[in-house]
Write a protein that holds these residues in place. Structure first.
Motif: not given
Lengths: 411, 411
Positions: A233, A236, A240, A242, A261, A264, B235-236, B240, B242, B257-258, B261, B264-265, B306
């Motif tokens: 994690i 990731a 992510l 780009p 991120a 953090k 939330m991040a 992130l 796009p 994808k975001g 992730a 998963k978290n 995942e």
């Protein structure tokens, strides 16, 4: 809340050259100045160890290996008074002292390393080494060979073509350094967090050389699957972003947002509600934040972690973080056979020192390691660090363990 | 490891229609079939409650509000035998029973809701309601009004222009539903996790109506700053990606994808090393994975999380997740004044039921809430769920608390 302030400062700095800090703490610098003014190892210098080539346990050869190290104290004639210090995930070999009298920060374990301290540099020759693929690749005070280094075969940075390196590889390179320094016995190997992995791996890899292992805020004898997932994690957000571009971002825009991120996330995992409450509470970041009407309104805890993440992202290398995370995921003393098989080979005695409020390397990891080692007939000391600083108590609150550490080291 | 399997299955499913599952578990479906074959509330139906408009506590008006709900049992003539169930972060109002006899999964608290069960539908009229901005906005069995809904003013999805909604707003809409159903007293309000926030908020908002609050795996009386930061980290990854495009992705590529992730978290935070060890251990995902030489090599724990994340990402709405996270961050019973001021207003008795292995809503949150409520003269029961399933034990292992819950509800 000096402890809380120092934790976030620790999180927010690299190897002493960084001055800015998160928003949570006020102007209490003088409190730390008083702490730091006590006599220590004084001014220290980063040195560089080189190897023409090193072959990883995965069988890949890396040419022109360079890692940084620092030493404090003097090696005796028998070469048997050395203590090796291994650093944590985002740390460097700067374990004690200052590079310049103007440095406001000392090395991370200055509280326990120095003349008359728990790891007494009047008695012991202390060596602290940088890891391969060190996260602080861009920091002039970390010297490392990793994905940000130039591949001599191509003249370009390795990026994700750098070989996978493991905790055992870190240890093997340290072994070459230790040999080169004329050290014949390690009175102890000590380290916090990822440093504890290296310390234990040392005792497994070179049992005749290691007399003591001090594993602070330890992962235990292998990375638990939950820890493996936590490291996934962490990785990731970088992947992510780009701008990460499969690791080929050198000379272009680095994946700063993703890395921030990630950082953090690492910081939060290293902390604890007790710290968050004391440092930030539920205060909005700005008095003007309209929390019920503006989705962009933030709590102070959010902006603090975000700012420290962004600050550090400017100084760290994203690929190196991925490689270091992979090394931690792969950590297990059981290279072949079982944990027990590997544990039986350890000859030195072991100190396991978890932090009671640690939410990352849970105290349970240390308890289970102690149990397994004792069942294998090993001598194990188990001491808990008290506090509400979470995992970071292994750095910030290590001073409380001075006498326990001294007892373990001196007997 | 039936418990572990069911946890990941729970994480991997939405509201009963989803059959696929992560890799960690084997073919033990029949174990659950046996469990689920016991008599329960039987077939249930999603119903829809509508309000022409609702004005948030932030002062914004939402038109054409729709939320789904389910009921089990019968309301008595006095309208005072009702129990309201509030769902968790990624849950829906599907708390018990099945939609079709072919459903392999029941509602999430089926173990404790039904004829003769702890929440006895022979005695009580149970109402379970969807939240505003429900995360499962794309699921036909969740009915919600949120960022994925069409804004009647523009004819387009709200996206991030949807008003901020809070736990109190969830409760206010539920109050309108409860009134519409002819309920005059709530014998109890119960819920796990974010449901516990709603249950406690109910007792603060409508003290004369709420006789009992059963807060399972609770956050306590407010979102702790550490929890606020954890939600920020959830939330991040969405933001992130796009494809998130500031929330305007409807009709285009969603930020899968975001979101994956993020999920998963969330899953990892909801689990515990005990589960990870039992379910996956340190096994590589594939026997062919060359962990020392291929950076793409994965541990089973990684691919499992995942895959479940990706599966669920297809069904959930990213903006709705952001709004739900924001609602949780903003949760505090202290709208004005202190927690104590708000706590003193509660008239019903309170049950706090943390899970001992919970790494997300730490048992400490419940202990502190119990302490504060007792100091305010409130009657508090405190019961711990045992297990190594982490936060998810409040869902998967709730059956063990049947008699404690029954005692609390019936007395």
């Amino acid at each position: 809340m000096p402890a809380a302030e120092k934790i976030i400062r620790q999180a927010g700095r690299s190897t002493g050259r960084h001055r800015r800090q998160g928003e949570c703490m006020g102007g209490k610098d003088n409190i730390f100045e008083v702490l730091q003014a006590q006599d220590g190892v004084g001014l220290v210098e980063k040195q560089v160890f080189t190897m023409p080539s090193y072959t990883t346990i995965g069988g890949k050869t890396i040419r022109d290996v360079r890692i940084g190290y620092e030493t404090y104290g003097t090696l005796n004639a028998r070469g048997d008074n050395a203590i090796l210090i291994a650093h944590y995930f985002s740390g460097t070999s700067h374990a004690a002292g200052r590079y310049a009298t103007t440095d406001t920060e000392t090395g991370y374990w200055d509280a326990i390393i120095g003349p008359g301290k728990a790891i007494d540099t009047d008695r012991y020759f202390v060596v602290s080494a940088d890891t391969l693929a060190n996260v602080n690749a861009g920091d002039r005070n970390a010297v490392t060979t990793g994905p940000a280094s130039i591949d001599p075969d191509t003249g370009k940075p390795y990026g994700m073509r750098f070989p996978i390196v493991t905790i055992r590889d870190f240890v093997n390179v340290q072994k070459a350094l230790v040999d080169a320094l004329g050290i014949r016995k390690l009175h102890a190997v000590a380290g916090p967090s990822m440093g504890s992995m290296q310390a234990i791996e040392w005792a497994v890899a070179f049992p005749d050389m290691v007399e003591r292992v001090a594993a602070v805020i330890p992962a235990g004898l292998e990375a638990d699957p939950y820890l493996v997932a936590t490291l996934n994690i962490w990785m990731a957000p970088i992947m992510l972003d780009p701008d990460w571009n499969q690791g080929d971002y050198y000379g272009a825009q680095a994946p700063v947002k993703g890395l921030a991120a990630t950082l953090k996330n690492i910081m939060l995992n290293g902390l604890h509600p007790g710290w968050a409450n004391a440092a930030c509470g539920r205060k909005p970041a700005l008095a003007a934040d309209d929390m019920l009407r503006d989705f962009g309104g933030r709590f102070l805890i959010e902006t603090t972690l975000e700012q420290v993440g962004l600050m550090r992202a400017d100084m760290l290398d994203a690929n190196s973080l991925l490689y270091t995370a992979k090394a931690c995921q792969l950590f297990s003393i059981a290279h072949q056979g079982t944990l027990q098989d590997a544990a039986r080979g350890i000859k030195g005695k072991v100190l396991l020192m978890p932090a009671v409020s640690d939410l990352l390397m849970l105290p349970d990891y240390a308890r289970k390691a102690a149990e397994l080692l004792r069942a294998c007939g090993k001598q194990v000391d188990y001491v808990e660090l008290q506090g509400v600083g979470g995992h970071f108590d292994g750095l910030q609150a290590i001073g409380q363990a001075g006498s326990a550490l001294r007892h373990f080291i001196d007997t």
